[in-house]
Write an enzyme that holds these catalytic residues in place. Sequence first.
Site, PDB file in Angstrom:
ATOM      1  CD  GLU A 252      -2.462  -1.150   2.774  1.00 47.61           C
ATOM      2  OE1 GLU A 252      -2.492  -0.147   3.492  1.00 47.61           O
ATOM      3  OE2 GLU A 252      -2.857  -2.255   3.150  1.00 47.61           O
ATOM      4  CE  LYS A 254       5.330   4.995   7.147  1.00 43.96           C
ATOM      5  NZ  LYS A 254       4.913   6.263   7.702  1.00 43.96           N
ATOM      6  NE  ARG A 259      -3.005   3.451  12.057  1.00 42.29           N
ATOM      7  CZ  ARG A 259      -2.161   2.474  12.388  1.00 42.29           C
ATOM      8  NH1 ARG A 259      -0.893   2.746  12.650  1.00 42.29           N
ATOM      9  NH2 ARG A 259      -2.576   1.225  12.444  1.00 42.29           N
ATOM     10  CD  GLU A 303      -1.250   8.292   8.058  1.00 43.31           C
ATOM     11  OE1 GLU A 303      -1.554   7.440   8.925  1.00 43.31           O
ATOM     12  OE2 GLU A 303      -0.192   8.926   8.088  1.00 43.31           O
ATOM     13  CG  PHE A 343      -4.523   1.758   6.255  1.00 45.53           C
ATOM     14  CD1 PHE A 343      -4.401   0.985   7.389  1.00 45.53           C
ATOM     15  CD2 PHE A 343      -4.081   3.077   6.296  1.00 45.53           C
ATOM     16  CE1 PHE A 343      -3.853   1.501   8.544  1.00 45.53           C
ATOM     17  CE2 PHE A 343      -3.527   3.603   7.452  1.00 45.53           C
ATOM     18  CZ  PHE A 343      -3.415   2.812   8.584  1.00 45.53           C
ATOM     19  CE  LYS A 423       8.653   3.005  10.423  1.00 44.10           C
ATOM     20  NZ  LYS A 423       8.368   4.102  11.316  1.00 44.10           N
TER      21      LYS A 423
HETATM   22  P1  ATP Z   1       6.174   7.246  11.098  1.00 49.06           P
HETATM   23  O1  ATP Z   1       6.821   8.346  11.882  1.00 49.06           O
HETATM   24  O2  ATP Z   1       7.058   6.578  10.092  1.00 49.06           O
HETATM   25  O3  ATP Z   1       4.829   7.616  10.546  1.00 49.06           O
HETATM   26  P2  ATP Z   1       5.001   5.909  13.333  1.00 49.06           P
HETATM   27  O4  ATP Z   1       5.831   5.639  14.547  1.00 49.06           O
HETATM   28  O5  ATP Z   1       3.969   6.965  13.408  1.00 49.06           O
HETATM   29  O6  ATP Z   1       5.983   6.106  12.112  1.00 49.06           O
HETATM   30  P3  ATP Z   1       4.817   3.266  12.334  1.00 49.06           P
HETATM   31  O7  ATP Z   1       4.020   2.155  12.837  1.00 49.06           O
HETATM   32  O8  ATP Z   1       6.287   3.176  12.524  1.00 49.06           O
HETATM   33  O9  ATP Z   1       4.225   4.600  12.952  1.00 49.06           O
HETATM   34  O10 ATP Z   1       4.572   3.469  10.761  1.00 49.06           O
HETATM   35  C1  ATP Z   1       3.300   3.276  10.263  1.00 49.06           C
HETATM   36  C2  ATP Z   1       2.552   4.580  10.200  1.00 49.06           C
HETATM   37  O11 ATP Z   1       2.389   4.942   8.846  1.00 49.06           O
HETATM   38  C3  ATP Z   1       1.159   4.405  10.741  1.00 49.06           C
HETATM   39  O12 ATP Z   1       1.094   4.710  12.111  1.00 49.06           O
HETATM   40  C4  ATP Z   1       0.312   5.341   9.892  1.00 49.06           C
HETATM   41  O13 ATP Z   1       0.155   6.569  10.563  1.00 49.06           O
HETATM   42  C5  ATP Z   1       1.140   5.567   8.639  1.00 49.06           C
HETATM   43  N1  ATP Z   1       0.543   4.992   7.417  1.00 49.06           N
HETATM   44  C6  ATP Z   1       0.397   5.641   6.228  1.00 49.06           C
HETATM   45  N2  ATP Z   1      -0.137   4.855   5.312  1.00 49.06           N
HETATM   46  C7  ATP Z   1      -0.353   3.654   5.880  1.00 49.06           C
HETATM   47  C8  ATP Z   1      -0.893   2.419   5.408  1.00 49.06           C
HETATM   48  N3  ATP Z   1      -1.286   2.245   4.146  1.00 49.06           N
HETATM   49  N4  ATP Z   1      -0.959   1.392   6.299  1.00 49.06           N
HETATM   50  C9  ATP Z   1      -0.537   1.534   7.575  1.00 49.06           C
HETATM   51  N5  ATP Z   1      -0.027   2.671   8.070  1.00 49.06           N
HETATM   52  C10 ATP Z   1       0.077   3.734   7.238  1.00 49.06           C
END
Ligand code: ATP
EC number: 6.5.1.1
Length: 553
Positions: A252, A254, A259, A303, A343, A423
């Site tokens: 998918e 990102k 979130r 998101e 998602f 990711k």
């Molecule tokens: P980052 O700072 O990289 O966003 P994070 O600590 O907020 O990281 P992670 O779990 O490390 O969170 O990375 C996944 C994040 O990416 C999710 O929390 C979400 O906010 C975002 N995201 C964007 N697109 C997607 C997707 N298709 N599926 C899941 N998460 C997604």
Amino acid sequence: MEFAAFADRAEEIEAESADTAITEAVTDLFTDAGSDLPTLARFVQGRVFPAYEARTLDIGPRLCYEAIARAAGQNISADDVEQRLADMGEIGAVAASYDLGGQQGLAAFGAGGGSDALTVAELDAELRDLAAVDGSGSQGTKVDILFGLFSRCSPTEASYLARLVLSEMRIGVGEGTVRDAVAAAFGVPVDAVERAVQVSNDYGMVAEVARDEGEAGLDTIRLEIGRPVQAMLAQAGTVAGALEDWDRAAVEWKYDGARVQVHFDGEDARLFSRNMEEVTDPLPEVVDTVESTLDAPAILDGEVVAVDADGEPLPFQEVLRRFRRKHDVAAARENVAVRLHAFDCLHADGEDLLDAPLETRHDRLESLFPPDSEIVSQMWLSDDAGGIEDLETEALDAEQEGIMLKDPTASYSPGKRGKHWRKRKPDVETLDCVVTGAEWGEGRRANALGSFELSVRTDDGYATVGNVATGITDAELDDLTERFEAHIRSEDGRDVTLDPAIVFEVGYEEIQASQSYDSGYALRFPRFISVREDKTPEDADSLERVKRLAASQ
Ligand code: ATP
């Protein structure tokens, strides 16, 4: 149970160092808890409210110092308390060091025997009342309530009350300890407790069900619309690694946004951020879209991204700004629109889907929306590394962050940063650091903070990794100064010690081993990127991650 008995137990737990001994002590506490079990399951973790509520007592350190000062006697001021904190370093020890009234009250009549003994249930009720105080004069009322509580405390009670009130319990009891202790105390499998907590996000309720209804009772705990669960998280990963571990990867985009968990009860939609805060009001477009499209109850994960007037994506800070600007949404909406990309689907029309494979959950998500709806994030299944790399290029061309690689057979694990979601983002990594200190500026900028001390999480607190002053405009510094003022713990000349409350995302050129900071590492050329409004200090990066990043450079 009297609060004094809880405080004694907390002191015993804190004195233990071995994990098994801590778990045993917490197990004993739960076995003896009686009707206070749900409250104690939260108090040992330093919580008054269940994890699904973003609600806090909203008591700044200064209010707590004032209440302690008043209970300590006429000649003591909040400044004295603050000074003692600077000397002693820990608010519990400070509270215990004063004669707050418990000694004169209780001890005079035989400790614990007076009718005035504070019970756990009474304290819980008082703290909830305190949290509900609102409107003009609320700060004064809060100090009054706290003063009343401290004046009934023995030194040990005062120590744990102060820590509870300031969310600094730190007796070595984390979620894992509570989970194991509930399982041991009531003879239920650890897995069943873990699952029930993932679904309900409420240790107090789970402990009570485990005791009263056993494993069968835990199995009946379901997702509830309006009660957010913790978000499933991702690790950094590579396309090759994903294809080695799984037959096919679900790919998918990102999205570069924030979130959001969507809870729709069939009529109304409510939205929650990653740290469980309700963000329904700041995102009216998303509420409208969901309410006008869905026709059955559902819980969705997704998101929210910001777009300009031409529909072009804007940096994710624009969404976070909305979260803060709760009162001025109409104005914010004129400049920046937001869009939901859903998602995942955790619940649909009466059915919990956490245990279903991702592929099934995504099919279900699609079935809730009209065909080709832009709200549903597209998911491709692929075993072709080249094809996946093309998707990544497309995502980057569309100004998104990169791609997510997910195991299509995996269930949804709330709160877990496992291998099932990975990711890939080509940008240099950033770190989410807790701000634990600051420095006042000089000359013209003497009334604003000018530099911030950055820390990462360790097992029992925080360790510093650097200071950041670069990348912040004067206007941002003024705004940050106003926000940090509520979190000032103590000051020494231009140096300020802050309570951990706000998380900065920072960029850096490199991580070096260094004795200048207590983590043993230093960020080279750190620069401020944004305030992570969607993260609490518990969500900040850990020393473990810093070590991993340093090793991978
Ligand atoms: P980052 O700072 O990289 O966003 P994070 O600590 O907020 O990281 P992670 O779990 O490390 O969170 O990375 C996944 C994040 O990416 C999710 O929390 C979400 O906010 C975002 N995201 C964007 N697109 C997607 C997707 N298709 N599926 C899941 N998460 C997604």
